[in-house]
Write an enzyme that holds these catalytic residues in place. Structure first.
Site, PDB file in Angstrom:
ATOM      1  N   SER A  91       0.810  -1.215   0.000  1.00 27.57           N
ATOM      2  CA  SER A  91       0.000   0.000   0.000  1.00 27.57           C
ATOM      3  C   SER A  91       0.848   1.273   0.000  1.00 27.57           C
ATOM      4  O   SER A  91       0.295   2.349   0.113  1.00 27.57           O
ATOM      5  CB  SER A  91      -0.931   0.015   1.221  1.00 27.57           C
ATOM      6  N   LYS A 109      -7.334   3.293   7.785  1.00 27.73           N
ATOM      7  CA  LYS A 109      -6.414   4.322   7.311  1.00 27.73           C
ATOM      8  C   LYS A 109      -7.059   5.706   7.321  1.00 27.73           C
ATOM      9  O   LYS A 109      -6.412   6.707   7.666  1.00 27.73           O
ATOM     10  CB  LYS A 109      -5.931   3.959   5.905  1.00 27.73           C
TER      11      LYS A 109
END
Length: 810
Positions: free
Chosen positions: A691, A734
Site C-alpha cells: 500500500s 487508514k
C-alpha cells in the site's frame, strides 16, 4: 563408570623428554578391562594418569591399557602391572572440576617389551599381537554355539539394551565376536584378563563358551528363586486382605465404610446427571471397576476423578433462552456507543434464533483492533439472551490436547478447555467467547486450529468427542463467538466456519462520547469517588485524546482517565480538597508531557517527503516516506526495516519515475550520477504491505522535481509500472488514522471507492477524498504550486498532467 585411578588432585604440568615414535603411553587401570572393538568410558583422577591422557590427546597418540595386579595400589610400579593389555584410541576427553573422563575404543592386544624412564607417566615399547581370523568348520561351529548361548543369556537379562542382540548376530569375525562377548559378560576381572591373554582363537572361543554356560546356569537359578519368591504374599497383598477384614468388621459393627459411602454417592449422582445412554453405560462400567479396586491402588484415584468429571458435567441442564429483540437493542445501546452496523447484525442474529431456535446459526467472529469492545459485545449478547457467559482465551495455545483434552492413560490428564469451560458455566447452552483466535500457535503436539474445526462446525459439534471423556458431548446449544485482531492470521479453515464482522476504530467524537458515558463512571468507581467529587470537562477529554493517546480503541484512553481520577482521589484523601476540577493546564503535571505532537506540516515542508497511510493490527497509522539524493552511480538505498513487499514498491516507484523523467522535466543524465536514498522513519518497527507504492512514487517525484507535497494530504495505494494505481485494504482504518493526524485530504485508489461506505459518516464529512486511477492524478492533486528555486537536482522543469499525457501519446 569404571575407574582408572584413585586420587583427586590435578596433574601438574611437567617437562619431559620427547616420547619416541615406537613407544606407547601406558595407562594403568583396575577393576575393568577393555577388549579390542569395545568402547569403554573411564574415570581418571591420578595426576600421572591425567598427564598421560593429556599427552596422548595433545600428540594424537594411542594409549595402552594395562590391568593392575592389586587394585588398592595408588602408584603401581611396572612390575605390578600385567604384561598383556589393549591398545586403544581416545574418542573423547572430558574434564570437570574434580574428575576427568575419557572414552576409549579398543584396537588390538599388545605385550610389553620394556618400560622407559624419565617421564611423569608410564611409557613402554610394546609389540602388538593379532588373533588368527581363519574360519574353519570347527571355529564356525563354536561361533554358532556361542551366539546361541548369548541369546539365552540375553533372554534371562531383560534390562540389557535391545540393540545388543542384533549386534551379536551381525558379527562374522570369531575374534570380534569373542572380544565383544568378553567385554559385556559379567565375570571377574581376573577371568577377563585370562581371555585377553589367550591369543589362539579356538582356545579363546572354548574358554568363553565355558564361562557363558556357567553364567547362564547362575541366571536360570536366580530366575527360579525369584519366581518362587513371587508366589509368597507381598506386603501390598497382605495389607489388602487386612483392609478387607477391617471392612467386614466395620460392617458387622454398624460403622460406615468410607469407600462404600463414596461409591454410593457416585451412583446417586450418575442417576441424577441425566447423561445420554452411552455416557451412562460408560459411567456404570467405571463405577463397577472402581468397586473392585483397592483404595491404595494408583488407578483408584484416576477412575474416581474420571467419574467425578462425568457426573458434574451439565449433560441435560439448559438455561431457558429469553430473546427479546427490543430488550436486546436497549442493552446494546446501553453498553456500546456507535458501531451501528455491528449492533444491527447482532440483532438480526438474535431475531433469527428467536424465530428458528433449532436452526444452525452462523458463528459470529468480531475482528478489529484492541480496545474497540469485542469482548464486551459478547457479554452484552449473553445479557440480552439471559445466558451464562464464559471466556476462553486461545492466545498462545499450541497443543491440540488443550482443545480436545488428554487421554486418561497420561498422568494428570484433564478434559480440554472446551469441556472445562462448559463445566464452569454449569449449563449446556452458555455464550462461549473464543478470544484471540488469530494468536493460535502450532506445536509438535498437533494443530489446535484443526481441533477447533469440530467444535465450530454445526454439522459435527453435536457429537464432540473429548479425549478424556471418551464419550460424545453435545455442543450444538453453545453460542460460540470468536474474536481476533488480524483476520489473515486466523487459520483459513476456521475462518470459513464463521461469519466475520469487522469492527473499526473510533473517531475523536466517538471516543469523547464513550469516555463521558462509560469510562469516566467506571474509573471514578474504581478510585472510590462520586461523580460530584471529580469533574473532567470535554476540552480536557479532547486534549487527552489528541495529545496522550493514539489508538483505534479506547483502552489507553481509559488508563489516562484512571490516572486523572487517582490524582483527584489523592487530593481528596489528603484533605486538600473536597471537589477536584481537572483543567487542561493540569494535564502536564498529572500525565507528563504530551506524547504525540502534530508533525505532518513539519515533516512535509521540504521536497522529498510524502505522508502515507498504513494498516496495523492496532488500527491505522500515518507513515512518512522520506527521499533524498547524494552523488553516486544511480543506486537505490532503502532503510527503515522494510519488508520485501515495500522494497519492491520502492524499486517500482523509482523505475516509474525514471521512465517519465522527460515528462517531469528531470535531467536523466544527472539522475544517473546520483544515488537515491528512501527512508521510512521509526525503523525499529517492521513495516510491510502492498500500500506504499503511491507514497514512495510521490516522495521520489517530489525530490527530483523540487516541489513539496501539501502538508494536509496523505495517500495510499499500490502502483504498477504502467502508472496504474491498484486497490488496497484497510481503507476504514487508514481514513480514521488520517483524521487523528489532522489530515484534510486523502488520496485513495479509485477501485476502493466501494469501501468508503465502511467509513463512519462523521469521518467522511471531515475528509476530502481524491480518487486515483493514474499516478499523474496524484501528482496533480498533491503538489504545492511550483517554486522558482528548485533543489537537489538542478535543470528540471515542470509539466502539467495534460502536457505529460500528450507527451506519452506522442
Amino acid at each position: 563408570m569404571p575407574d582408572a585411578t584413585g586420587n583427586s588432585s590435578a596433574a601438574a604440568t611437567q617437562s619431559h623428554p620427547v616420547i619416541p615414535d615406537d613407544a606407547t603411553i601406558i595407562l594403568p587401570i583396575r577393576n575393568t578391562l577393555l577388549f579390542p572393538g569395545v568402547v569403554l568410558p573411564l574415570t581418571i583422577a591420578r595426576p600421572s594418569s591425567i598427564a598421560a591422557v593429556q599427552e596422548a590427546v595433545r600428540g594424537a597418540r594411542k594409549i595402552g591399557l594395562l590391568l593392575q595386579d592389586d587394585p588398592n595400589i595408588d602408584q603401581p610400579e611396572p612390575e605390578q602391572l600385567r604384561r598383556v593389555g589393549t591398545i586403544a584410541e581416545i574418542l573423547r576427553y572430558v574434564t570437570s572440576e574434580l574428575t576427568h573422563y575419557v572414552i576409549c575404543r579398543g584396537l588390538r592386544r599388545f605385550r610389553v617389551g620394556e618400560f622407559l624412564t624419565g617421564y611423569p607417566f608410564l611409557v613402554a615399547r610394546v609389540k602388538e599381537i593379532g588373533v588368527s581370523e581363519v574360519i574353519t568348520p570347527e571355529i564356525e561351529a563354536r561361533m554358532h554355539l556361542l551366539k546361541t548361548r548369548a541369546r539365552e543369556a540375553i533372554q534371562l537379562l531383560p534390562n540389557l539394551p535391545q540393540e545388543i542382540g542384533p549386534a551379536i548376530e551381525g558379527l562374522e569375525s570369531p575374534s570380534a565376536l569373542a572380544d565383544f562377548l568378553a567385554g559385556i559378560i559379567d565375570i571377574p576381572v581376573a577371568e577377563k584378563q585370562d581371555l585377553l591373554e589367550t591369543f589362539d582363537v579356538t582356545q579363546l572361543l572354548d574358554k568363553l563358551l565355558g564361562l557363558l554356560a556357567k553364567r547362564i546356569q547362575v541366571l536360570q537359578l536366580s530366575k527360579q528363586i525369584g519366581e518362587q519368591t513371587e508366589q509368597t504374599l507381598s506386603s501390598q497383598q497382605r495389607e489388602h486382605i487386612l483392609r478387607e477384614q477391617l471392612r467386614h468388621i466395620q460392617k458387622e459393627l454398624g460403622d460406615d465404610d468410607p469407600k462404600s459411602a463414596e461409591l454410593k454417592e457416585l451412583g446417586e449422582k450418575i442417576d441424577k446427571a441425566g447423561m445420554p445412554k452411552n455416557a451412562e453405560e460408560q459411567a456404570r462400567r467405571e463405577l463397577k471397576r472402581l468397586e473392585r479396586l483397592p483404595e491404595i491402588a494408583a488407578e483408584y484415584g484416576m477412575v474416581r476423578s474420571y467419574l467425578e468429571w462425568l457426573v458434574e458435567l451439565p449433560w441435560s441442564k439448559c438455561d431457558p433462552e429469553r430473546i427479546d429483540v427490543d430488550a436486546a437493542r436497549r442493552i446494546l445501546e446501553e453498553d456500546h456507543y456507535g458501531i451501528e452496523k455491528v449492533k444491527r447484525r447482532i440483532l438480526e442474529y438474535l431475531a433469527v434464533r428467536k424465530l428458528n431456535p433449532e436452526g444452525k446459526s452462523p458463528i459470529l467472529c468480531f475482528v478489529g483492533p484492541p480496545g474497540v469492545g469485542k469482548t464486551s459485545l459478547g457479554q452484552s449478547i449473553a445479557r440480552a439472551t439471559d445466558r451464562k457467559f464464559v471466556r476462553l482465551s486461545l492466545g498462545g495455545v499450541h497443543d491440540e490436547s488443550e482443545i480436545r483434552g488428554h487421554r486418561r492413560t497420561y498422568v494428570g490428564a484433564l478434559p480440554g478447555n472446551i469441556i472445562q469451560s462448559i463445566n464452569k458455566a454449569g449449563t449446556r447452552n452458555p455464550v462461549m467467547m473464543l478470544d484471540e483466535m488469530d494468536k493460535l500457535g502450532v506445536g509438535f503436539h498437533g494443530d489446535p486450529a484443526a481441533a477447533l474445526l469440530e467444535v465450530l462446525d454445526p454439522e459435527q459439534n453435536a457429537a464432540f468427542r473429548d479425549n478424556y471423556l471418551a464419550v460424545p458431548f453435545d455442543l450444538s446449544k453453545v453460542l460460540f463467538i470468536g474474536t481476533g485482531n488480524v483476520l489473515d492470521n486466523i487459520p483459513p479453515a476456521v475462518r470459513d466456519r464463521m461469519e466475520v464482522i469487522e469492527m473499526p476504530g473510533y473517531i475523536e467524537d466517538e471516543k469523547l462520547a464513550i469516555a463521558k458515558r462509560y469510562l469516566i463512571k467506571r474509573q471514578l468507581a474504581s478510585a472510590g469517588l462520586s461523580e460530584g467529587q471529580c469533574q473532567i470537562d470535554d476540552d480536557v477529554l479532547r486534549a487527552v485524546i489528541r495529545d496522550y493517546t493514539r489508538e483505534a480503541g479506547v483502552r489507553s484512553l481509559e488508563r489516562r482517565i484512571g490516572a486523572l481520577c487517582r490524582h483527584a482521589a489523592m487530593l481528596i484523601a489528603e484533605g486538600k480538597s473536597t471537589r477536584v476540577v481537572i483543567a487542561v493546564a493540569d494535564l502536564q503535571s498529572i500525565l507528563g508531557p504530551k506524547r504525540y505532537e502534530p508533525e505532518t506540516a513539519m515533516r512535509t515542508s521540504v521536497p522529498g517527503v510524502a505522508t502515507g497511510l498504513a494498516w496495523t493490527p492496532a488500527g491505522g497509522e500515518i507513515l512518512f516516506v522520506e527521499a533524498t539524493s547524494i552523488p553516486g552511480r544511480g543506486n537505490l538505498i532503502l532503510t527503515g526495516q522494510l519488508g520485501a513487499v515495500m522494497k519492491e514498491s520502492a524499486q517500482a516507484a523509482l523505475t516509474l519515475v525514471k521512465s517519465r523523467a522527460v515528462e517531469f522535466g528531470i535531467d536523466a543524465k544527472k539522475l544517473q550520477k546520483a544515488d537515491v536514498h528512501v527512508h521510512v522513519p521509526a525503523g525499529a518497527i517492521p513495516k510491510d504491505g502492498p500500500s506504499a507504492g503511491v507514497a514512495m512514487f510521490m516522495a521520489l517525484t517530489s525530490l527530483l522535481t523540487g516541489r513539496t507535497i501539501r502538508s494536509d494530504t496523505a495517500m495510499t495505494g499500490e502502483i504498477s509500472l504502467r502508472g496504474l494505481v491498484l486497490p488496497i485494504g484497510g481503507v476504514k482504518e487508514k481514513v480514521l488514522a488520517a483524521i487523528q493526524a489532522g489530515i484534510a485530504t486523502v488520496m485513495l485508489p479509485a477501485r476502493n471507492r466501494k469501501d468508503i461506505e465502511d467509513v463512519p459518516e462523521k469521518a467522511r464529512k471531515q475528509i476530502r477524498f481524491v480518487w486515483l486511477e493514474q499516478v499523474d492524478e496524484a501528482v496533480e492533486a498533491a503538489f504545492d504550486p511550483p517554486q522558482t528555486d528548485q533543489q537537489n537536482l538542478p535543470g528540471m522543469t515542470h509539466a502539467t498532467t495534460t502536457e505529460r499525457r500528450a507527451a506519452r501519446s506522442r
